[in-house]
Design a protein around this motif. Structure first.
Motif, short mmCIF file in Angstrom:
data_model
loop_
_atom_site.label_atom_id
_atom_site.label_comp_id
_atom_site.label_asym_id
_atom_site.label_seq_id
_atom_site.Cartn_x
_atom_site.Cartn_y
_atom_site.Cartn_z
N UNK A 136 0.69 -1.16 -0.26
CA UNK A 136 -0.11 0.12 -0.08
C UNK A 136 0.82 1.20 0.04
N UNK A 137 0.29 2.42 -0.50
CA UNK A 137 0.87 3.55 -0.72
C UNK A 137 1.59 4.13 0.69
N UNK A 138 0.83 4.03 1.86
CA UNK A 138 0.88 4.55 2.76
C UNK A 138 2.15 4.14 3.48
N UNK A 139 2.32 2.92 3.41
CA UNK A 139 3.80 2.20 3.72
C UNK A 139 5.20 2.90 3.37
N UNK A 140 4.97 3.55 2.12
CA UNK A 140 6.28 4.23 1.70
C UNK A 140 6.63 5.25 2.72
N UNK A 141 5.57 6.12 3.02
CA UNK A 141 5.62 7.18 4.01
C UNK A 141 6.00 6.76 5.21
N UNK A 142 5.49 5.71 5.84
CA UNK A 142 5.78 5.15 7.04
C UNK A 142 7.12 4.64 7.03
N UNK A 143 7.73 3.81 5.98
CA UNK A 143 9.20 3.79 5.95
C UNK A 143 10.19 4.68 6.04
N UNK A 144 9.59 5.90 5.28
CA UNK A 144 10.38 7.18 5.19
C UNK A 144 10.57 7.63 6.44
N UNK A 145 9.55 7.82 7.08
CA UNK A 145 9.43 8.15 8.50
C UNK A 145 10.32 7.50 9.59
N UNK A 146 10.23 6.14 9.44
CA UNK A 146 10.95 5.23 10.22
C UNK A 146 12.47 5.33 10.15
N UNK A 147 12.79 5.74 8.65
CA UNK A 147 14.16 5.86 8.36
C UNK A 147 14.84 7.00 8.94
N UNK A 148 13.93 8.21 8.93
CA UNK A 148 14.29 9.50 9.62
C UNK A 148 14.37 9.42 10.97
N UNK A 149 13.42 8.66 11.85
CA UNK A 149 13.36 8.52 13.14
C UNK A 149 14.67 7.69 13.63
N UNK A 150 14.87 6.74 12.75
CA UNK A 150 16.29 5.90 13.09
C UNK A 150 17.61 6.61 12.84
N UNK A 151 17.68 7.67 12.02
CA UNK A 151 18.72 8.61 12.03
C UNK A 151 18.62 9.34 13.25
N UNK A 152 17.72 9.93 13.51
CA UNK A 152 17.65 10.52 14.92
C UNK A 152 18.27 9.95 16.07
N UNK A 153 18.03 8.51 16.21
CA UNK A 153 18.32 7.89 17.13
C UNK A 153 19.87 7.50 17.02
N UNK A 154 20.09 6.98 15.57
CA UNK A 154 21.53 6.52 15.49
C UNK A 154 22.46 7.56 15.63
N UNK A 155 22.33 8.65 15.33
CA UNK A 155 23.08 9.83 15.32
C UNK A 155 23.92 10.13 16.87
N UNK A 156 23.21 10.31 17.99
CA UNK A 156 23.61 10.45 19.19
C UNK A 156 24.18 8.95 19.71
N UNK A 157 23.71 7.91 19.18
CA UNK A 157 24.04 6.68 19.77
C UNK A 157 25.49 6.53 19.13
N UNK A 158 25.86 6.98 18.29
CA UNK A 158 27.32 6.61 17.64
C UNK A 158 27.94 7.67 18.22
N UNK A 159 27.58 9.18 18.60
CA UNK A 159 28.33 10.14 19.20
C UNK A 159 28.86 9.58 20.52
N UNK A 160 28.12 8.74 21.05
CA UNK A 160 28.21 8.32 22.35
C UNK A 160 28.57 6.71 22.57
N UNK A 161 28.99 6.19 21.47
CA UNK A 161 29.30 4.77 21.51
C UNK A 161 30.11 4.32 22.33
N UNK A 162 30.96 5.09 22.57
CA UNK A 162 32.37 4.73 23.40
C UNK A 162 31.93 5.05 24.89
#
Length: 531
Positions: free
Chosen positions: A338-364
């Motif tokens: 369904x078309x709505x899942x493209x938007x859902x996956x785009x948002x999930x990708x964006x949210x994952x970047x917001x989490x992954x960025x500080x996670x990697x900054x403070x990985x050590x």
């Protein structure tokens, strides 16, 4: 459409918005790419839509990205068990687990998931199994860690994932490669011609132009025979990976790639207008990320990586991928999703970047806090890069055996009283130095546990030269040395005055400006020739 013809009057304004968002996020100590992504969503909310210029810019950025990945890729590295074993096992397990989770969610009252059948759940799970190549490369480049062991492992895993994505795209399109695709085998001997042309391109504008022609030409050749163009850019980069100028070519294209990738992040934000329903669904999908990261860590440690290397690699790979969006878009076009899942996956990708960025900054920092628990998963058997190092009898250590490190080694070795050991994270650099007769070993000096590899401690070491090209790596090493009780002389190199000041703030005894030292060296030789 030609990229210049596709420029509309408002496009420079959108790029300016991306710049200011990126600057704000940088001031907040977050990756600028998150600012570009936020700019895309902000413009989307204001009613801006994707246009051909931004799409062309994004496509060109991804093509150059894959080409530069190929330039740094040694095919034999993919045959290492910790790479292909982790990539294939992780993808298989995570697809099955995510499919089951999505089917369980389809039994709930959440409408977005209620319409999912097992076929749609399988496609979404496959899309979520990928990790972002763009995010990983930019994170590693920002750290100056592209040559680190965990970087090689992470990139190798991403390449295998990308190959799986290309196979899916070819299968879902219902097309098979043209019979002429067999002619691509001629590229294997043809790499010598490409290498010769690269050698003749010099070191400036022709080098950059060669990179553009090769990347875009490789993509066009693969498209002509019914194969994915991005794969062509990757393959043409691999063909040149062993050339002496491959690293220089990659650095030459870096600035262009950075600019074009801004378009990529803007197009993600502009790909669909979020709603409460799609945002909630995307947030629910984030619950799969810890499973994804934990599975990466478990597999990597089982395949002999040290806990810290496995932690760093897992942190880089714990996100969702732009390839997932491509998979979703193709599935939408053929009626599988369904078309709505493209938007859902785009948002999930964006949210994952917001989490992954500080996670990697403070990985050590995270690793240090839970180190006791993480090291329990290590195996006693080590990879060659992680074996113990013996430094007894050496009073000078040179960390980073590039051109500066080699020159310092050769100059100091003329003094008989100096007993020197060089250490570099890049195995190929170590092999070249050993072939030249230098005492050099493999090691990641920025590793928090680096000094634990030295069974005899650092007694006897009087001077440590920090000659790594990335200043943040030099700072990390300096902090770790002082933390482990090193009281000797710390010497570092710098390119700019602000770098000199920052290095001295971190306990560096002496800092030498590379440009100043080159000038002094030239002046010394001139005086010698006059005498």
């Amino acid at each position: 459409m030609d990229i210049l013809e596709s420029i509309q009057i408002q496009d420079p304004a959108w790029i300016a918005v991306a710049f200011f968002f990126g600057l704000i996020f940088k001031k907040l100590h977050l990756a600028p790419m998150l600012g570009f992504l936020a700019a895309g969503f902000a413009l989307n909310i204001l009613g801006v839509s994707n246009d051909s210029f931004l799409n062309e810019l994004a496509d060109l950025g991804v093509t150059l990205l894959l080409f530069t990945i190929g330039l740094k890729l040694q095919l034999k590295s993919l045959a290492r068990t910790e790479i292909w074993g982790t990539a294939t096992a992780h993808m298989g397990i995570i697809v099955i687990a995510t499919t089951l989770i999505l089917l369980l969610l389809s039994l709930t009252a959440i409408q977005t998931f209620a319409d999912l059948g097992w076929e749609e759940a399988l496609i979404v799970a496959f899309a979520l199994s990928f990790s972002s190549t763009v995010f990983a490369i930019k994170t590693l480049e920002g750290r100056g860690a592209m040559s680190a062991q965990y970087a090689h492992v992470s990139i190798g895993i991403l390449v295998i994932q990308d190959i799986a994505a290309v196979i899916f795209l070819a299968a879902s399109s219902g097309k098979v490669p043209s019979i002429w695709a067999v002619l691509l085998l001629a590229l294997i001997p043809g790499r010598h011609l490409l290498g010769y042309i690269l050698s003749q391109s010099g070191h400036r504008e022709l080098l950059a132009l060669f990179g553009f022609v090769t990347a875009l030409g490789g993509a066009a050749v693969f498209e002509l025979v019914g194969m994915k163009g991005d794969l062509g850019a990757l393959v043409f980069g691999v063909l040149l990976a062993n050339h002496p100028q491959a690293g220089e070519l990659s650095k030459n294209l870096l600035g262009f790639k950075e600019i074009f990738l801004v378009g990529f992040f803007l197009t993600i934000g502009l790909s669909g207008l979020p709603t409460w329903e799609t945002a909630i669904a995307a947030l629910i999908l984030l619950l799969i990320m810890p499973i994804k990261g934990a599975l990466f860590y478990l597999l990597l440690t089982r395949l002999k990586l040290r806990a810290r290397s496995a932690t760093q690699s897992s942190a880089i790979l714990t996100n969702y991928s732009e390839f997932g969006l491509i998979v979703a878009a193709i599935a939408l076009n053929v009626g599988w999703l369904p078309a709505e899942w493209v938007t859902i996956l785009a948002l999930a990708l964006s949210f994952s970047f917001l989490i992954a960025s500080p996670l990697n900054s403070h990985a050590d920092d995270l690793y240090e806090k839970i180190r006791g628990w993480l090291v329990r998963w290590e195996r006693d058997e080590r990879l060659p890069e992680d074996r113990e190092i013996f430094i007894t009898g050496n009073d000078l250590l040179i960390l980073g055996m590039g051109k500066v490190g080699q020159a310092a080694y050769d100059e100091m070795s003329k003094q008989e009283q100096s007993k020197i050991m060089g250490i570099d994270v890049d195995h190929s650099v170590v092999m070249r130095n050993k072939a030249a007769g230098r005492n050099v070993v493999v090691g990641d000096a920025s590793h928090p546990e680096f000094w634990s590899l030295f069974t005899d401690g650092h007694q006897g070491v009087k001077t440590v030269l920090l000659s790594m090209p990335n200043q943040q790596s030099n700072i990390i090493v300096a902090d770790n040395l002082r933390k482990h009780g090193y009281q000797g002389s710390l010497v570092a190199i710098a390119l700019y005055p602000d770098q000199e000041a920052r290095l001295k703030e971190h306990g560096i005894t002496q800092v030498y400006n590379v440009y100043n030292e080159v000038g002094l060296g030239v002046a010394t030789h001139l005086l010698e020739t006059k005498q």
